[in-house]
Write a protein that holds these residues in place. Structure first.
Motif, PDB file in Angstrom:
ATOM      1  N   UNK A   1       0.832  -1.203   0.000  1.00  0.00           N
ATOM      2  CA  UNK A   1       0.000   0.000   0.000  1.00  0.00           C
ATOM      3  C   UNK A   1       0.869   1.256   0.000  1.00  0.00           C
ATOM      4  N   UNK A   2       1.927   1.246   0.811  1.00  0.00           N
ATOM      5  CA  UNK A   2       2.833   2.394   0.873  1.00  0.00           C
ATOM      6  C   UNK A   2       3.502   2.621  -0.471  1.00  0.00           C
ATOM      7  N   UNK A   3       3.980   1.557  -1.076  1.00  0.00           N
ATOM      8  CA  UNK A   3       4.646   1.706  -2.364  1.00  0.00           C
ATOM      9  C   UNK A   3       3.668   2.207  -3.426  1.00  0.00           C
TER      10      UNK A   3
ATOM     11  N   UNK B   1       3.272  10.525   9.503  1.00  0.00           N
ATOM     12  CA  UNK B   1       3.364  11.776   8.796  1.00  0.00           C
ATOM     13  C   UNK B   1       2.157  11.964   7.872  1.00  0.00           C
ATOM     14  N   UNK B   2       1.993  13.180   7.350  1.00  0.00           N
ATOM     15  CA  UNK B   2       0.814  13.513   6.571  1.00  0.00           C
ATOM     16  C   UNK B   2       0.671  12.672   5.307  1.00  0.00           C
ATOM     17  N   UNK B   3       1.765  12.103   4.821  1.00  0.00           N
ATOM     18  CA  UNK B   3       1.694  11.196   3.673  1.00  0.00           C
ATOM     19  C   UNK B   3       0.783  10.008   3.956  1.00  0.00           C
ATOM     20  N   UNK B   4       0.502   9.737   5.213  1.00  0.00           N
ATOM     21  CA  UNK B   4      -0.426   8.666   5.571  1.00  0.00           C
ATOM     22  C   UNK B   4      -1.791   8.863   4.929  1.00  0.00           C
ATOM     23  N   UNK B   5      -2.158  10.107   4.634  1.00  0.00           N
ATOM     24  CA  UNK B   5      -3.489  10.344   4.068  1.00  0.00           C
ATOM     25  C   UNK B   5      -3.626   9.705   2.693  1.00  0.00           C
ATOM     26  N   UNK B   6      -2.512   9.559   1.946  1.00  0.00           N
ATOM     27  CA  UNK B   6      -2.571   8.883   0.656  1.00  0.00           C
ATOM     28  C   UNK B   6      -2.753   7.382   0.841  1.00  0.00           C
ATOM     29  N   UNK B   7      -2.092   6.808   1.840  1.00  0.00           N
ATOM     30  CA  UNK B   7      -2.274   5.396   2.135  1.00  0.00           C
ATOM     31  C   UNK B   7      -3.668   5.123   2.667  1.00  0.00           C
ATOM     32  N   UNK B   8      -4.189   6.051   3.455  1.00  0.00           N
ATOM     33  CA  UNK B   8      -5.511   5.914   4.062  1.00  0.00           C
ATOM     34  C   UNK B   8      -6.615   5.952   3.012  1.00  0.00           C
ATOM     35  N   UNK B   9      -6.392   6.691   1.925  1.00  0.00           N
ATOM     36  CA  UNK B   9      -7.409   6.817   0.880  1.00  0.00           C
ATOM     37  C   UNK B   9      -7.732   5.460   0.274  1.00  0.00           C
ATOM     38  N   UNK B  10      -9.017   5.199   0.103  1.00  0.00           N
ATOM     39  CA  UNK B  10      -9.434   3.936  -0.505  1.00  0.00           C
ATOM     40  C   UNK B  10      -9.077   3.875  -1.986  1.00  0.00           C
TER      41      UNK B  10
END
Length: 454
Positions: free
Chosen positions: A77-79, A279-288
């Motif tokens: 997911x991160x990648x 960090x705020x980049x988590x919001x991209x991972x969090x997005x479905x």
């Protein structure tokens, strides 16, 4: 005395993943009720008229499987999130993020992209073919951490023998998170001083919710403090030996905006060397949307990656007017979605507590078509296969009842991962046996517990 009893004769909606044994209640109903409510007092956790009578016991193999799969999927997911664009600005555009999310990034892009996934809790159900990961909650503000730790404290006290041994095993969420902080400090060469950043002014939260973790850390070799936003200058504008160089971002931007809280204090702390994870980049991972990309497949994925995703992630697609694949054949996505309401769930890319979810089988065709048309026009939603959840038998204690009663429930399981390490299995369900979107602040029969390994 703790007893493990056979429950192999589960109903037709059961599943072998849950195992064939369970733990029986270890105290009278009133004692259990009192202990559970005492542990979660003054945290803001909602009152529940139905409470668990014992932890949910699952086989060690099942416990290990869910964390093994979760850790591997989080890596993918991160990648996937990072490769959508080479920069933060590009990702914000690719995800069509609201302007409110364009803040609180760390100045150093490497650090920003290195630590978005420190705190993760997927939502998993056990379907006909085993565990299915419905979404990934990637945020330092996850629900279930304090709750799981509090439930485990009660079960440990009730089920331990005279030497403190329990007939089940589990990781302590606070202990695992403490190790995460220690690892961060070691990796970054920083003093082990931890800022827990949140606010008791957010709806449904009280200060004890944050203070519990700070107290644990202070009692286990770290220095920690809970900071309200306007107190954050004290974390960095002070002599070097008194600064808090790392911390937990235990809030969401939408919650703070709803509460009228100023996020600039957090930005100042970040700009002055206080790293708050995730960090705020988590919001991209969090997005479905990221789940949609992962499910559809990425060019860099190996055959093993593809097999892992197919096994554990339901078919998920970003909703738009285009062609895609399903079960090895090409389909026109919008016509397929409109014609197969009973098979699908519509989800907004960003959302919490099921507020932006439409289960096709629970609405009529006109409502479904309207929701699909609106989502397709916006381009920030996904459709996903509906997974029919399997059930397990649990013992619950109701308000005023002298004895527990048994119910078959369909739990939504939340494996907690801190720094990639297993940190406990939170779960929530409806105590009346119904299924659907399960929120801790949902309907009257909502309840939660934790799972342990036997």
């Amino acid at each position: 005395m703790t007893v493990r009893e056979d429950v192999s004769s589960t109903g037709p909606a059961g599943h072998p993943w849950f195992g064939t044994h369970r733990l029986t209640p270890a105290a009278p109903a009133e004692t259990i009720r009192g202990m559970l409510r005492h542990e979660l007092r003054d945290t803001g956790w909602p009152y529940q008229r139905l409470l668990p009578a014992a932890p949910i016991a699952i086989p060690r193999a099942s416990y290990a499987e869910i964390f093994r799969a979760a850790a591997a999927l989080v890596d993918l997911l991160r990648r996937t999130a990072l490769e959508t664009a080479p920069t933060t600005e590009g990702r914000l555009a690719a995800y069509r993020m609201p302007q409110s999310e364009n803040q609180l990034f760390v100045r150093d892009p490497f650090v920003e992209e290195r630590y978005p996934d420190c705190v993760v809790r997927p939502d998993v159900v056990i379907g006909p073919d085993g565990p299915r990961f419905l979404e990934f909650n990637v945020s330092g503000a996850l629900g279930g951490v304090v709750e799981t730790r509090s439930r485990l404290e009660v079960w440990r006290k009730l089920h331990a023998d005279a030497e403190g041994r329990t007939p089940f095993s589990y990781p302590d969420p606070f202990a695992v998170r403490a190790e995460m902080y220690r690892s961060l400090c070691t990796e970054l060469g920083l003093a082990p001083r931890v800022a827990i950043v949140g606010s008791a002014r957010v709806y449904g939260v009280q200060s004890r919710y944050f203070q519990l973790e700070a107290d644990y850390l202070n009692n286990h070799g770290l220095t920690a403090r809970f900071f309200e936003p306007e107190e954050l200058p004290e974390a960095w504008d002070c002599p070097p030996h008194l600064r808090y160089p790392i911390g937990l971002r235990n809030f969401t931007i939408p919650d703070w905006l709803d509460a009228g809280l100023d996020t600039s204090y957090v930005q100042d702390a970040l700009d002055n060397g206080c790293l708050l994870v995730g960090t705020q980049t988590s919001t991209f991972m969090h997005s479905k949307l990221t789940m949609g990309l992962l499910s559809e497949g990425r060019p860099w994925m190996s055959a093993a990656d593809r097999s892992l995703v197919d096994r554990y992630v339901p078919w998920t697609r970003i909703l738009s007017d285009r062609r895609t694949t399903r079960e090895g054949r090409e389909v026109e996505l919008l016509p397929f979605v409109l014609a197969n309401r009973d098979l699908l769930v519509l989800k907004a890319g960003l959302g919490e507590s099921g507020k932006q979810v439409v289960i096709g089988g629970e609405v009529d065709q006109a409502t479904w078509e309207s929701a699909v048309a609106e989502a397709a026009a916006d381009g920030t939603s996904v459709v996903q296969d509906f997974v029919t959840p399997r059930t397990c038998r649990v013992a619950l204690v109701a308000d005023g009842a002298d004895e527990p009663h048994d119910v078959e429930v369909a739990p939504v399981i939340g494996p907690l991962l801190f720094g990639g390490r297993p940190a406990g299995l939170f779960c929530r369900y409806y105590g009346d046996g119904s299924a659907g979107i399960v929120s801790a602040r949902g309907r009257d029969s909502g309840s939660d517990n934790c799972m342990v390994a036997v």
